[in-house]
Design a protein around this motif. Structure first.
Motif, PDB file in Angstrom:
ATOM      1  N   MET A   1     -41.577 -33.981 -39.365  1.00 33.83           N
ATOM      2  CA  MET A   1     -40.406 -33.437 -40.018  1.00 33.83           C
ATOM      3  C   MET A   1     -39.209 -33.626 -39.082  1.00 33.83           C
ATOM      4  O   MET A   1     -39.256 -33.244 -37.916  1.00 33.83           O
ATOM      5  N   THR A   2     -38.144 -34.199 -39.610  1.00 34.51           N
ATOM      6  CA  THR A   2     -36.957 -34.427 -38.788  1.00 34.51           C
ATOM      7  C   THR A   2     -36.200 -33.119 -38.575  1.00 34.51           C
ATOM      8  O   THR A   2     -36.381 -32.149 -39.304  1.00 34.51           O
ATOM      9  N   ARG A   3     -35.345 -33.113 -37.582  1.00 34.09           N
ATOM     10  CA  ARG A   3     -34.528 -31.938 -37.314  1.00 34.09           C
ATOM     11  C   ARG A   3     -33.670 -31.611 -38.533  1.00 34.09           C
ATOM     12  O   ARG A   3     -33.503 -30.452 -38.889  1.00 34.09           O
ATOM     13  N   HIS A   4     -33.116 -32.662 -39.177  1.00 33.65           N
ATOM     14  CA  HIS A   4     -32.304 -32.449 -40.383  1.00 33.65           C
ATOM     15  C   HIS A   4     -33.112 -31.752 -41.469  1.00 33.65           C
ATOM     16  O   HIS A   4     -32.651 -30.786 -42.076  1.00 33.65           O
ATOM     17  N   THR A   5     -34.296 -32.257 -41.722  1.00 34.52           N
ATOM     18  CA  THR A   5     -35.136 -31.692 -42.773  1.00 34.52           C
ATOM     19  C   THR A   5     -35.491 -30.251 -42.458  1.00 34.52           C
ATOM     20  O   THR A   5     -35.437 -29.384 -43.328  1.00 34.52           O
ATOM     21  N   GLN A   6     -35.837 -29.997 -41.205  1.00 35.62           N
ATOM     22  CA  GLN A   6     -36.197 -28.635 -40.814  1.00 35.62           C
ATOM     23  C   GLN A   6     -35.018 -27.687 -41.021  1.00 35.62           C
ATOM     24  O   GLN A   6     -35.175 -26.612 -41.587  1.00 35.62           O
ATOM     25  N   LEU A   7     -33.828 -28.078 -40.582  1.00 30.27           N
ATOM     26  CA  LEU A   7     -32.653 -27.231 -40.737  1.00 30.27           C
ATOM     27  C   LEU A   7     -32.293 -27.068 -42.210  1.00 30.27           C
ATOM     28  O   LEU A   7     -31.970 -25.966 -42.663  1.00 30.27           O
ATOM     29  N   TYR A   8     -32.391 -28.150 -42.955  1.00 30.36           N
ATOM     30  CA  TYR A   8     -32.093 -28.109 -44.396  1.00 30.36           C
ATOM     31  C   TYR A   8     -32.992 -27.102 -45.106  1.00 30.36           C
ATOM     32  O   TYR A   8     -32.550 -26.353 -45.974  1.00 30.36           O
ATOM     33  N   GLU A   9     -34.258 -27.067 -44.735  1.00 35.14           N
ATOM     34  CA  GLU A   9     -35.232 -26.202 -45.396  1.00 35.14           C
ATOM     35  C   GLU A   9     -35.240 -24.766 -44.871  1.00 35.14           C
ATOM     36  O   GLU A   9     -35.682 -23.865 -45.566  1.00 35.14           O
ATOM     37  N   THR A  10     -34.736 -24.558 -43.658  1.00 34.08           N
ATOM     38  CA  THR A  10     -34.805 -23.208 -43.088  1.00 34.08           C
ATOM     39  C   THR A  10     -33.462 -22.485 -43.033  1.00 34.08           C
ATOM     40  O   THR A  10     -33.431 -21.254 -43.046  1.00 34.08           O
ATOM     41  N   ASP A  11     -32.364 -23.237 -42.928  1.00 38.91           N
ATOM     42  CA  ASP A  11     -31.042 -22.601 -42.843  1.00 38.91           C
ATOM     43  C   ASP A  11     -30.016 -23.514 -43.494  1.00 38.91           C
ATOM     44  O   ASP A  11     -29.308 -24.264 -42.837  1.00 38.91           O
ATOM     45  N   TYR A  12     -29.953 -23.419 -44.809  1.00 40.52           N
ATOM     46  CA  TYR A  12     -29.082 -24.310 -45.588  1.00 40.52           C
ATOM     47  C   TYR A  12     -27.632 -24.211 -45.131  1.00 40.52           C
ATOM     48  O   TYR A  12     -26.942 -25.224 -45.004  1.00 40.52           O
ATOM     49  N   ASP A  13     -27.145 -23.001 -44.866  1.00 43.55           N
ATOM     50  CA  ASP A  13     -25.757 -22.822 -44.458  1.00 43.55           C
ATOM     51  C   ASP A  13     -25.475 -23.542 -43.142  1.00 43.55           C
ATOM     52  O   ASP A  13     -24.449 -24.207 -42.996  1.00 43.55           O
ATOM     53  N   ALA A  14     -26.372 -23.420 -42.190  1.00 45.52           N
ATOM     54  CA  ALA A  14     -26.207 -24.101 -40.902  1.00 45.52           C
ATOM     55  C   ALA A  14     -26.267 -25.621 -41.098  1.00 45.52           C
ATOM     56  O   ALA A  14     -25.494 -26.364 -40.475  1.00 45.52           O
ATOM     57  N   TRP A  15     -27.179 -26.067 -41.952  1.00 44.95           N
ATOM     58  CA  TRP A  15     -27.278 -27.503 -42.248  1.00 44.95           C
ATOM     59  C   TRP A  15     -25.966 -28.002 -42.844  1.00 44.95           C
ATOM     60  O   TRP A  15     -25.444 -29.037 -42.433  1.00 44.95           O
ATOM     61  N   MET A  16     -25.419 -27.247 -43.805  1.00 45.78           N
ATOM     62  CA  MET A  16     -24.181 -27.653 -44.453  1.00 45.78           C
ATOM     63  C   MET A  16     -23.036 -27.698 -43.439  1.00 45.78           C
ATOM     64  O   MET A  16     -22.255 -28.651 -43.428  1.00 45.78           O
ATOM     65  N   ALA A  17     -22.935 -26.694 -42.586  1.00 50.24           N
ATOM     66  CA  ALA A  17     -21.879 -26.667 -41.566  1.00 50.24           C
ATOM     67  C   ALA A  17     -22.001 -27.872 -40.640  1.00 50.24           C
ATOM     68  O   ALA A  17     -20.986 -28.492 -40.266  1.00 50.24           O
TER      69      ALA A  17
END
Length: 146
Positions: A1-17
């Motif tokens: 799992m890539t860092r992007h995917t992990q962040l996307y799935e666990t903290d959408y707001d942080a991923w979006m920022a």
């Protein structure tokens, strides 16, 4: 799992920022392209669903207004006005959807008939088979069926 995917799935707001920051900085290599595409497609579908929903409710209330004149109320008229405004707001935000609601009018009308029949307890066959309202009437703030 890539860092992007992990962040996307666990903290959408942080991923979006993070994605916004990368775009602002022009760091295209830092973008999570697959998820950005997914989000953009979802946003477009969401706008279409929003417009469709406004159209169904508008049509249902126009039918109720026309077929139950003794039950007319300010709330029905306010709903008609609100849903017209909702369609206008979606088009103002996304002008390419200007003709979309006209494309889905037949499908939305069928759904509106079902809704109006349930809410009024009138037989669905009382309502016309095809939408009886002209496109320009639907968006005319002054027009109500008689």
């Amino acid at each position: 799992m890539t860092r992007h995917t992990q962040l996307y799935e666990t903290d959408y707001d942080a991923w979006m920022a993070e994605q916004i920051h990368a775009l602002q900085q022009g760091k295209l290599e830092a973008l999570d392209i697959p998820h950005l595409i997914e989000e953009l497609e979802g946003l477009n579908k969401s706008n279409k669903r929003e417009m469709y929903s406004y159209l169904v409710i508008l049509l249902a209330h126009l039918l109720k207004w026309q077929y139950q004149p003794k039950e007319r109320s300010g709330s029905w008229e306010a709903s008609i006005c609100n849903n017209r405004s909702g369609i206008e707001r979606v088009v103002a935000d996304q002008p390419s959807l200007k003709n979309y609601w006209q494309e889905v009018l037949p499908k939305a009308y069928k759904e509106a008939k079902k809704l109006a029949a349930k809410e009024t307890k009138l037989n669905i066959n009382l309502f016309p088979g095809e939408c009886p309202y002209l496109v320009h009437q639907l968006m005319d703030e002054e027009w109500l069926p008689q």
